[in-house]
Design a protein around this motif. Structure first.
Motif, PDB file in Angstrom:
ATOM      1  N   ILE A   1      10.899  -4.498  19.415  1.00 54.47           N
ATOM      2  CA  ILE A   1       9.699  -5.339  19.559  1.00 54.47           C
ATOM      3  C   ILE A   1       9.326  -6.226  18.506  1.00 54.47           C
ATOM      4  CG2 ILE A   1       7.287  -4.848  20.018  1.00 54.47           C
ATOM      5  CD1 ILE A   1       8.258  -1.936  20.866  1.00 54.47           C
ATOM      6  N   PRO A   2       9.423  -7.287  18.733  1.00 58.33           N
ATOM      7  CA  PRO A   2       9.116  -8.461  17.934  1.00 58.33           C
ATOM      8  C   PRO A   2       7.708  -8.663  17.386  1.00 58.33           C
ATOM      9  CG  PRO A   2       9.407  -9.497  19.806  1.00 58.33           C
ATOM     10  CD  PRO A   2       9.623  -8.122  20.168  1.00 58.33           C
ATOM     11  N   LYS A   3       7.305  -9.371  16.341  1.00 59.00           N
ATOM     12  CA  LYS A   3       5.761  -9.708  16.174  1.00 59.00           C
ATOM     13  C   LYS A   3       5.231 -10.127  17.244  1.00 59.00           C
ATOM     14  CE  LYS A   3       7.292 -10.619  11.321  1.00 59.00           C
ATOM     15  NZ  LYS A   3       8.345 -11.316  10.931  1.00 59.00           N
ATOM     16  N   GLY A   4       4.111  -9.818  17.336  1.00 58.00           N
ATOM     17  CA  GLY A   4       3.212 -10.586  18.470  1.00 58.00           C
ATOM     18  C   GLY A   4       3.029  -9.713  19.511  1.00 58.00           C
ATOM     19  N   PHE A   5       3.311  -8.352  19.442  1.00 51.57           N
ATOM     20  CA  PHE A   5       3.107  -7.311  20.611  1.00 51.57           C
ATOM     21  C   PHE A   5       2.290  -6.355  20.152  1.00 51.57           C
ATOM     22  CE2 PHE A   5       6.653 -10.131  21.988  1.00 51.57           C
ATOM     23  CZ  PHE A   5       6.638  -9.736  23.582  1.00 51.57           C
TER      24      PHE A   5
ATOM     25  N   TYR B   1      21.581   1.436  13.555  1.00 48.03           N
ATOM     26  CA  TYR B   1      21.292  -0.187  12.938  1.00 48.03           C
ATOM     27  C   TYR B   1      22.471  -0.723  12.542  1.00 48.03           C
ATOM     28  CZ  TYR B   1      19.021  -4.039  10.796  1.00 48.03           C
ATOM     29  OH  TYR B   1      18.706  -5.222  10.564  1.00 48.03           O
ATOM     30  N   ARG B   2      22.738  -2.015  13.160  1.00 47.02           N
ATOM     31  CA  ARG B   2      23.560  -2.859  12.610  1.00 47.02           C
ATOM     32  C   ARG B   2      22.915  -4.324  12.414  1.00 47.02           C
ATOM     33  NH1 ARG B   2      29.937  -2.219  12.734  1.00 47.02           N
ATOM     34  NH2 ARG B   2      30.653  -4.057  11.718  1.00 47.02           N
ATOM     35  N   GLU B   3      22.647  -4.837  11.415  1.00 50.91           N
ATOM     36  CA  GLU B   3      21.977  -6.190  11.228  1.00 50.91           C
ATOM     37  C   GLU B   3      22.520  -7.340  12.062  1.00 50.91           C
ATOM     38  OE1 GLU B   3      19.959  -8.398   7.780  1.00 50.91           O
ATOM     39  OE2 GLU B   3      22.160  -8.385   7.522  1.00 50.91           O
ATOM     40  N   GLU B   4      24.062  -7.366  12.090  1.00 54.27           N
ATOM     41  CA  GLU B   4      24.855  -8.346  12.896  1.00 54.27           C
ATOM     42  C   GLU B   4      24.518  -8.357  14.222  1.00 54.27           C
ATOM     43  OE1 GLU B   4      28.825  -8.466  11.872  1.00 54.27           O
ATOM     44  OE2 GLU B   4      29.199  -6.160  12.736  1.00 54.27           O
ATOM     45  N   HIS B   5      24.080  -7.330  14.798  1.00 60.51           N
ATOM     46  CA  HIS B   5      23.975  -7.082  16.370  1.00 60.51           C
ATOM     47  C   HIS B   5      22.551  -7.707  16.695  1.00 60.51           C
ATOM     48  CE1 HIS B   5      26.248  -3.182  16.590  1.00 60.51           C
ATOM     49  NE2 HIS B   5      27.096  -4.065  16.756  1.00 60.51           N
ATOM     50  N   LEU B   6      21.450  -7.617  15.796  1.00 62.80           N
ATOM     51  CA  LEU B   6      20.431  -8.590  16.121  1.00 62.80           C
ATOM     52  C   LEU B   6      20.449  -9.942  15.864  1.00 62.80           C
ATOM     53  CD1 LEU B   6      17.521  -6.006  14.962  1.00 62.80           C
ATOM     54  CD2 LEU B   6      18.156  -6.644  17.393  1.00 62.80           C
ATOM     55  N   GLN B   7      21.321 -10.038  14.963  1.00 59.20           N
ATOM     56  CA  GLN B   7      21.440 -11.675  14.588  1.00 59.20           C
ATOM     57  C   GLN B   7      22.299 -12.333  15.406  1.00 59.20           C
ATOM     58  OE1 GLN B   7      23.625 -11.456  10.582  1.00 59.20           O
ATOM     59  NE2 GLN B   7      21.649 -11.427   9.637  1.00 59.20           N
ATOM     60  N   SER B   8      23.273 -11.609  16.393  1.00 55.68           N
ATOM     61  CA  SER B   8      24.009 -12.163  17.461  1.00 55.68           C
ATOM     62  C   SER B   8      23.010 -12.610  18.541  1.00 55.68           C
ATOM     63  CB  SER B   8      24.769 -11.122  18.035  1.00 55.68           C
ATOM     64  OG  SER B   8      24.101 -10.333  18.678  1.00 55.68           O
ATOM     65  N   LYS B   9      21.743 -12.366  18.603  1.00 58.98           N
ATOM     66  CA  LYS B   9      20.543 -12.708  19.472  1.00 58.98           C
ATOM     67  C   LYS B   9      19.700 -13.594  18.661  1.00 58.98           C
ATOM     68  CE  LYS B   9      21.733 -10.708  23.348  1.00 58.98           C
ATOM     69  NZ  LYS B   9      22.225 -11.318  24.538  1.00 58.98           N
ATOM     70  N   ASN B  10      20.321 -14.219  17.565  1.00 64.24           N
ATOM     71  CA  ASN B  10      19.289 -14.872  16.902  1.00 64.24           C
ATOM     72  C   ASN B  10      18.097 -14.492  16.282  1.00 64.24           C
ATOM     73  OD1 ASN B  10      21.074 -17.359  16.845  1.00 64.24           O
ATOM     74  ND2 ASN B  10      20.366 -17.547  19.118  1.00 64.24           N
ATOM     75  N   ILE B  11      18.220 -13.179  16.115  1.00 59.12           N
ATOM     76  CA  ILE B  11      17.051 -12.363  15.311  1.00 59.12           C
ATOM     77  C   ILE B  11      17.415 -11.841  13.913  1.00 59.12           C
ATOM     78  CG2 ILE B  11      15.774 -10.201  15.506  1.00 59.12           C
ATOM     79  CD1 ILE B  11      16.277 -10.282  18.547  1.00 59.12           C
ATOM     80  N   ASP B  12      16.587 -12.838  12.909  1.00 54.81           N
ATOM     81  CA  ASP B  12      16.835 -12.546  11.455  1.00 54.81           C
ATOM     82  C   ASP B  12      15.672 -11.537  11.277  1.00 54.81           C
ATOM     83  OD1 ASP B  12      17.892 -12.600   9.126  1.00 54.81           O
ATOM     84  OD2 ASP B  12      17.067 -14.409   8.575  1.00 54.81           O
ATOM     85  N   VAL B  13      15.974 -10.342  10.952  1.00 60.64           N
ATOM     86  CA  VAL B  13      14.827  -9.357  10.842  1.00 60.64           C
ATOM     87  C   VAL B  13      15.237  -8.525   9.583  1.00 60.64           C
ATOM     88  CG1 VAL B  13      15.430  -7.495  12.242  1.00 60.64           C
ATOM     89  CG2 VAL B  13      13.212  -7.620  11.421  1.00 60.64           C
ATOM     90  N   HIS B  14      14.479  -8.228   8.519  1.00 60.25           N
ATOM     91  CA  HIS B  14      14.712  -7.317   7.316  1.00 60.25           C
ATOM     92  C   HIS B  14      13.671  -6.222   7.439  1.00 60.25           C
ATOM     93  CE1 HIS B  14      15.574  -6.096   3.119  1.00 60.25           C
ATOM     94  NE2 HIS B  14      14.309  -6.382   3.051  1.00 60.25           N
ATOM     95  N   PHE B  15      14.176  -5.177   7.474  1.00 62.26           N
ATOM     96  CA  PHE B  15      13.414  -3.866   7.934  1.00 62.26           C
ATOM     97  C   PHE B  15      13.250  -3.290   6.495  1.00 62.26           C
ATOM     98  CE2 PHE B  15      15.494  -3.775  11.827  1.00 62.26           C
ATOM     99  CZ  PHE B  15      14.323  -3.964  12.545  1.00 62.26           C
ATOM    100  N   VAL B  16      11.562  -3.086   6.114  1.00 58.52           N
ATOM    101  CA  VAL B  16      11.346  -2.593   4.708  1.00 58.52           C
ATOM    102  C   VAL B  16      10.507  -1.068   4.866  1.00 58.52           C
ATOM    103  CG1 VAL B  16      10.965  -4.818   3.885  1.00 58.52           C
ATOM    104  CG2 VAL B  16       8.933  -3.604   4.967  1.00 58.52           C
ATOM    105  N   GLN B  17      10.553  -0.630   6.114  1.00 57.88           N
ATOM    106  CA  GLN B  17       9.702   0.738   6.161  1.00 57.88           C
ATOM    107  C   GLN B  17      10.302   1.419   7.448  1.00 57.88           C
ATOM    108  OE1 GLN B  17       5.400   0.803   5.744  1.00 57.88           O
ATOM    109  NE2 GLN B  17       5.084   2.384   7.432  1.00 57.88           N
ATOM    110  N   ASP B  18      10.681   2.748   7.251  1.00 61.97           N
ATOM    111  CA  ASP B  18      10.712   3.600   8.470  1.00 61.97           C
ATOM    112  C   ASP B  18      10.009   4.690   8.577  1.00 61.97           C
ATOM    113  OD1 ASP B  18      13.161   2.383   8.217  1.00 61.97           O
ATOM    114  OD2 ASP B  18      14.478   3.918   8.053  1.00 61.97           O
ATOM    115  N   ASN B  19       9.664   5.069   9.663  1.00 59.24           N
ATOM    116  CA  ASN B  19       8.376   5.944  10.037  1.00 59.24           C
ATOM    117  C   ASN B  19       8.961   6.944  11.238  1.00 59.24           C
ATOM    118  OD1 ASN B  19       6.426   4.382   8.695  1.00 59.24           O
ATOM    119  ND2 ASN B  19       6.316   3.063  10.329  1.00 59.24           N
TER     120      ASN B  19
END
Length: 181
Positions: free
Chosen positions: A111-115, A30-48
């Motif tokens: 997988i974004p919210k809404g799915f 995981y590297r935050e800037e990779h998703l940000q390059s697709k205009n996805i600003d997500v902050h993960f709070v839980q790992d399963n």
């Protein structure tokens, strides 16, 4: 990392760069800037982490309250990972993306919210690791019937092993409007 849009553009396939040598391999999971390059600003709070045996189908699950973005990868084995669009105003409402993720290919699915999300286990067993952008909230949990004929998902397993909870979920046409995104 290569990021590939799927047939539903908001669901992404991530292909990390894998560095192999005589000792084994290394990759960034995981590297935050990779998703940000697709205009996805997500902050993960839980790992399963889940472990399942061959032919298990888990899902299709989602949270209508405390909605979650998810980033999944397989640490052992192989799965068919499925995301169903439940955003009622989306042009792809009711459509799904299914991708094989494995310890061998090291691919990930965002997988974004809404799915609604689920997976089937294709190998003898699978360890699935995923990050979530909000905490598990049982009161907000909802489901979609895994074998809904309207969806016609080929889970690629025989004699599926399904929990009682997952066998008792509504079909897409039965989901109340307030339980859609």
């Amino acid at each position: 990392m290569e990021i590939v849009e799927t047939t539903i553009p908001d669901v992404l396939l991530l292909k990390p760069e894998v560095y192999k040598d005589d000792r084994g391999f290394f990759l960034e999971t995981y590297r935050e800037e990779h998703l940000q390059s697709k205009n996805i600003d997500v902050h993960f709070v839980q790992d399963n982490l889940s472990k399942s045996q061959k032919n298990t189908v888990r899902g299709l699950h989602y949270q209508i309250e405390c909605q979650q973005d998810k980033l999944l990868m397989v640490m052992q084995g192989a799965i068919l990972d499925v995301a169903v669009d439940l955003r009622k105003d989306s042009p792809t409402f009711g459509e799904y993306v299914a991708m094989e993720l494995s310890a061998e290919n090291k691919h990930q699915m965002f997988i974004p919210k809404g799915f609604a999300h689920g997976f089937s286990v294709l190998s003898d067993e699978a360890l699935v690791y995923y990050k979530c952008s909000d905490y598990y909230y049982p009161e907000g949990e909802r489901g979609l019937f895994w074998d809904d004929p309207e969806l016609d998902i080929d889970w690629k397993v025989s004699d599926p092993i399904i929990s009682e909870k997952d066998q008792d979920q509504p079909q897409l046409h039965e989901i109340r409007n307030k339980d859609l995104f």
